[in-house]
Design an enzyme around this catalytic site. Structure first.
Site, short mmCIF file in Angstrom:
data_model
loop_
_atom_site.label_atom_id
_atom_site.label_comp_id
_atom_site.label_asym_id
_atom_site.label_seq_id
_atom_site.Cartn_x
_atom_site.Cartn_y
_atom_site.Cartn_z
N ALA A 61 36.75 41.55 42.79
CA ALA A 61 36.82 40.73 44.00
C ALA A 61 36.47 41.58 45.22
CB ALA A 61 38.20 40.13 44.16
N GLY A 106 37.67 40.62 38.61
CA GLY A 106 36.92 39.37 38.50
C GLY A 106 35.66 39.52 37.68
N GLU A 109 36.76 39.14 34.20
CA GLU A 109 37.11 37.73 34.00
C GLU A 109 35.85 36.87 33.88
OE1 GLU A 109 41.31 37.04 36.22
OE2 GLU A 109 39.76 38.03 37.43
N GLU A 129 44.04 44.75 38.58
CA GLU A 129 44.75 44.09 39.67
C GLU A 129 46.16 44.64 39.87
OE1 GLU A 129 41.67 41.14 38.19
OE2 GLU A 129 43.09 42.56 37.29
#
Length: 255
Positions: A61, A106, A109, A129
């Site tokens: 992110a 991300g 993911e 994270e």
């Protein structure tokens, strides 16, 4: 645009293009969702590649953007974040991630949303994270344990450590490892093979597997049975069976 769609030979390549690390800010997330919906409805796209370029898939992110968001702002945004990734995961066509360099947070993911992951030998996966005092928010706590099992997923999420390509392949996070210079072509070869297949049967197979993972086996078998019987109404089924009888197995050509 920070994300591009290129279509050639029935393959759609969704290419992240936000140097230097393809950080997944809100604009990228929304663009991914829009392109997922586009390839879903385009008849000239029969398979999809997720690609971040030769150097990096996506390093996560946009932390600078996220740092400015308070609780209320993230409550408002978190659904949009997950919806963008879910749109990728629900593309009803074969999707392969071509992973080079970092696929972190991300980025990892996003790779999890693909049906198959081809990694460069220099790739690194991870869900870091926890090192920010957070947990994955774009599906990592759900898709990662379904892929590699809850114990290993918890270990990666709890520690935030990075996984090299060889370990990723060993634990099932990557399906194939190739030299970095060959990642995209390997992904194209995988996609090209399936782009020539029976589109409705491939869609049925994907939806049956994905739906079955979310429910009990009896319900999953009902989904499978419904799709299996429904495919008997398709031209692809007629073409495939006719070819098998007349020419032998594996020679059918589907439109």
């Amino acid at each position: 645009m920070t994300v591009h769609l290129d279509v050639a030979d029935s393959i759609g390549t969704i290419r992240l293009d936000r140097p230097p690390m393809n950080a997944l800010d809100i604009a990228v997330q929304d663009r991914l969702k829009a392109l997922a919906e586009e390839v879903t409805h385009r008849d000239d796209v029969r398979a999809v590649i997720l690609y971040g370029g030769e150097k990096v898939f996506a390093a996560g992110a946009d932390i600078k953007e996220m740092r400015e968001m308070d609780h209320a702002a993230m409550v408002a945004r978190s659904r949009g974040l997950q919806e963008a990734f879910t749109a990728i995961a629900r593309i009803p066509k074969p999707v392969v991630a071509a992973v080079t360099g970092y696929a972190l947070g991300g980025g990892c993911e996003l790779a999890l949303c693909a049906d198959y992951r081809i990694a460069a030998d220099n790739a690194k996966f991870g869900q870091p994270e926890i090192l920010l005092g957070l947990i994955p928010g774009a599906g990592g706590t759900q898709r990662l344990p379904r892929l590699i099992g809850p114990s290993k997923a918890k270990e990666l999420i709890f520690t935030g450590r990075q996984v090299r390509a060889d370990e990723a392949e060993r634990i099932g996070l990557a399906d194939q490892v190739v030299p970095a210079a060959e990642v995209y072509e390997a992904a194209r070869a995988w996609a090209a093979r399936l782009a020539k297949g029976p589109a409705l049967a491939l869609r049925a197979a994907k939806e049956a597997v994905d739906a079955g993972l979310e429910t009990d086996i009896d319900t999953g078998l009902t989904v499978e049975r419904t799709w299996f019987a429904g495919l008997f109404a398709t031209e692809d089924r007629e073409r495939g069976m006719r070819s098998f009888v007349e020419e032998g197995p594996g020679k059918a050509q589907f439109l």
